[in-house]
Scaffold this active site. Structure first.
Site, mmCIF file in Angstrom:
data_model
loop_
_atom_site.group_PDB
_atom_site.id
_atom_site.type_symbol
_atom_site.label_atom_id
_atom_site.label_comp_id
_atom_site.label_asym_id
_atom_site.label_seq_id
_atom_site.Cartn_x
_atom_site.Cartn_y
_atom_site.Cartn_z
ATOM 1 N N ALA A 10 -114.215 -41.837 54.666
ATOM 2 C CA ALA A 10 -114.447 -42.017 55.316
ATOM 3 C C ALA A 10 -116.193 -42.158 55.215
ATOM 4 O O ALA A 10 -116.698 -42.444 56.124
ATOM 5 C CB ALA A 10 -113.993 -41.672 56.962
ATOM 6 N N GLY A 12 -118.230 -43.797 53.561
ATOM 7 C CA GLY A 12 -118.671 -44.942 53.274
ATOM 8 C C GLY A 12 -119.787 -45.559 53.790
ATOM 9 O O GLY A 12 -119.667 -45.465 54.826
ATOM 10 N N ARG A 16 -120.260 -53.964 53.967
ATOM 11 C CA ARG A 16 -119.605 -55.219 53.954
ATOM 12 C C ARG A 16 -119.842 -56.034 55.065
ATOM 13 O O ARG A 16 -118.846 -57.117 55.670
ATOM 14 C CB ARG A 16 -118.891 -55.631 53.129
ATOM 15 C CG ARG A 16 -119.213 -55.637 51.214
ATOM 16 C CD ARG A 16 -118.188 -55.754 50.315
ATOM 17 N NE ARG A 16 -117.665 -53.698 50.572
ATOM 18 C CZ ARG A 16 -116.955 -53.461 50.166
ATOM 19 N NH1 ARG A 16 -116.336 -54.361 48.694
ATOM 20 N NH2 ARG A 16 -116.397 -52.272 49.946
ATOM 21 N N LYS A 23 -117.817 -49.150 60.104
ATOM 22 C CA LYS A 23 -116.556 -48.800 59.603
ATOM 23 C C LYS A 23 -115.914 -48.340 60.593
ATOM 24 O O LYS A 23 -114.326 -49.410 60.619
ATOM 25 C CB LYS A 23 -116.367 -49.845 58.416
ATOM 26 C CG LYS A 23 -115.283 -50.547 58.073
ATOM 27 C CD LYS A 23 -114.993 -50.749 56.329
ATOM 28 C CE LYS A 23 -114.914 -49.639 55.076
ATOM 29 N NZ LYS A 23 -115.094 -50.290 53.918
ATOM 30 N N LYS A 326 -108.974 -52.942 90.906
ATOM 31 C CA LYS A 326 -109.701 -51.882 90.448
ATOM 32 C C LYS A 326 -108.945 -51.225 90.925
ATOM 33 O O LYS A 326 -109.485 -50.924 91.593
ATOM 34 C CB LYS A 326 -110.960 -52.595 90.158
ATOM 35 C CG LYS A 326 -112.153 -52.291 89.024
ATOM 36 C CD LYS A 326 -112.545 -50.721 89.824
ATOM 37 C CE LYS A 326 -113.191 -50.429 90.834
ATOM 38 N NZ LYS A 326 -113.944 -49.554 91.143
ATOM 39 N N ASN A 351 -99.148 -57.903 104.040
ATOM 40 C CA ASN A 351 -99.534 -59.291 102.936
ATOM 41 C C ASN A 351 -101.476 -59.380 103.476
ATOM 42 O O ASN A 351 -102.316 -59.156 104.397
ATOM 43 C CB ASN A 351 -99.061 -60.175 103.972
ATOM 44 C CG ASN A 351 -99.156 -61.352 103.980
ATOM 45 O OD1 ASN A 351 -98.528 -62.034 103.383
ATOM 46 N ND2 ASN A 351 -100.101 -61.931 104.139
ATOM 47 N N ARG A 414 -115.136 -62.360 114.495
ATOM 48 C CA ARG A 414 -115.716 -64.205 114.376
ATOM 49 C C ARG A 414 -116.547 -64.196 115.473
ATOM 50 O O ARG A 414 -116.751 -63.609 116.041
ATOM 51 C CB ARG A 414 -114.442 -64.381 114.924
ATOM 52 C CG ARG A 414 -113.881 -64.895 113.661
ATOM 53 C CD ARG A 414 -112.285 -65.545 114.129
ATOM 54 N NE ARG A 414 -111.717 -64.966 113.292
ATOM 55 C CZ ARG A 414 -109.919 -65.764 114.022
ATOM 56 N NH1 ARG A 414 -110.225 -66.705 115.048
ATOM 57 N NH2 ARG A 414 -108.409 -65.779 113.403
#
Ligand code: UD1
Ligand code: MG
Length: 435
Positions: A10, A12, A16, A23, A326, A351, A414
């Site tokens: 590994a 290289g 390309r 890679k 999340k 709910n 509110r």
């Protein structure tokens, strides 16, 4: 001395791939290609080495995170470039050495075992390529392997040969030790090619044996197109296995599943679903176009068009469309539409009305929202964290909740509504009334 050791090449540049990223760190179905290969390598032997050079530190970190016992070698790519140059400093302590390239993440253990159990001095993995372009061609005479010729060094006649070198070999270690110093760099790329070992072995009167393998399992990934082809093959395998295991998939071609995802019991995935990362999905239905990431979903239905982001635990829960979770821990909850529930715990029987938002971030830090059991959250409510709502609380629609609420209470925040009769006509005038 161990029976067999495995060496993964590994080092290289992966030119390309046209990328700054190494890679072998490109991912298929969620994991780097090198990690896929190492999983297979460790099924063959406990003695596994990786040869690195380009981006050594980054790759080494990934390798050791997954497989702490892996030996790391550094190739001197300046002086000894090429796949044989990669083996220059490696110590061979076992009877046999299996060599695998770092860009073949689809390798299968049973085929590697066939290579390692061959009795020849050198066993070479070979496949008949539909399109052999780019692969080393395996030249045979009277059924015997003679040599491997690289694409760049092949004559037009040799280029017609469809037998391709996988880049995967099993050598008797003594043989490899003897051959490596004899490999020269007299070729179009001035590299030390491991492929030359075949002709040298033949010249020494040694036995070279071709082990025929499946092209799909040994394809080498040199560019991003090949990466997409390989990922497609891996996806198909993952989905086929899961469907045979009992997971129902509608239009499976449109579904993406990470190689680390686990399914238990009876599950259904509808079209366009993505299961990303280390998910556990148990007895659940994930509806159209939903995305689940690194989370646990159990006895629940999710979506359509829902997004479960990392670190959620969702049990006995209904999550409807346009709901984003999340780091949410939900048990026995209903959140049917249009909500963001982040950094929160919500208890059973609760709910969550349409348009509910946990305001978990103040621009500096994230805070938690804790909601108890049997809470009714009216539509379009915001819970400004940190905030705690005890069991049996009713939150009136349109409330902005900034204070903790005690069990049994009504929370309402509110602005009082004012209705002014006739104001419309005074403001726009009578003529403005639509005819
Ligand atoms: C190589 C083979 C080719 C074979 C193909 C199979 C050679 C010369 N060619 O070609 O016959 O058909 O694989 O996919 O072996 N590497 C190093 N050090 C280096 C160069 C490469 O460790 O100096 C590693 C790379 O990181 C890679 C592997 O060796 O993981 C193969 O190198 P790559 O450049 O992909 O070789 P191919 O051209 O694919
Ligand atoms: Mg390659």
């Amino acid at each position: 001395m161990s029976e067999i050791s495995v060496i993964v090449l590994a080092a290289g540049f992966g030119t390309r791939m046209k990328s700054k990223k190494a890679k072998v760190l490109f991912e298929l179905c969620g994991e780097p290609m090198l990690v896929h290969i190492l999983k297979k390598a460790y099924e063959i032997s406990d003695d596994v080495s990786v040869v690195l050079s380009y981006q050594l530190d980054e790759i080494k970190k990934v390798v050791l995170k997954h497989f702490a016992n892996t030996k790391i070698y550094k190739q001197d790519v300046e002086r000894f470039p090429g796949t044989a140059g990669a083996l220059r400093d490696v110590l061979f302590n076992s009877n046999k050495t299996l060599i695998i390239c770092g860009d073949m993440p689809l390798v299968k253990t049973n085929e590697l075992i066939r290579l390692t159990s061959a009795t020849a001095d050198v066993a070479l993995g070979v496949f008949e390529a539909k399109n052999p372009f780019g692969y080393g061609r395996v030249i045979t005479k009277n059924g015997e392997i003679q040599k491997i010729v690289e694409e760049k060094d092949a004559t037009s006649e040799e280029k017609l040969v469809k037998s391709a070198n996988t880049g995967c070999y099993c050598f008797k270690s003594e043989v490899l030790k003897e051959i490596l110093p004899k490999i020269s760099n007299q070729n179009s790329q001035n590299e030390y090619y491991l492929t030359d070992s075949i002709k040298l072995a033949k010249d020494m009167g040694l036995k070279c044996h071709a082990v025929m393998v499946d092209e799909d399992n040994f394809m080498g990934i040199n560019d991003k197109f090949a990466l997409s082809v390989a990922e497609g093959i891996m996806q198909n395998e993952i989905k086929e296995n899961l469907m045979k295991q009992g997971v129902l998939m509608r239009l499976p071609k449109s579904i993406y599943i990470d190689s680390r995802a686990k399914f238990q019991g009876e599950c259904e995935l509808q079209e366009n679903v993505s299961i990303i990362g280390e998910c556990v999905i148990k007895n659940s239905i994930i509806k159209s176009s939903s995305v689940i990431e690194d989370s646990v979903v159990e006895n629940s239905d999710i979506g359509p068009l829902a997004h479960v982001r990392p670190n959620c635990v969702v049990k006995d829960t209904h999550i409807g469309n346009f709901v984003e979770l999340k780091k949410a821990n939900l048990t026995g909850v209903k959140a049917g539409h249009l909500s963001y529930l982040g950094d929160c715990e919500i208890g059973s029987g609760t709910n969550v009305g349409c348009g509910t938002i946990t305001c978990n971030y103040d621009g500096k830090a994230k805070y938690k929202t804790i909601i108890g059991k049997n809470v009714f959250i009216g539509s379009d409510s915001q819970l400004v964290a940190p905030v705690k709502i005890e069991d049996d609380v009713l939150i009136a629609a349109g409330s902005t909740v900034t204070m903790d609420a005690k069990s049994g209470s009504l929370v309402i925040s509110r602005v009082k509504q004012v209705n002014k009769d006739g104001f419309y006509y005074k403001f726009f005038g009578d003529k403005n009334v639509t005819k």
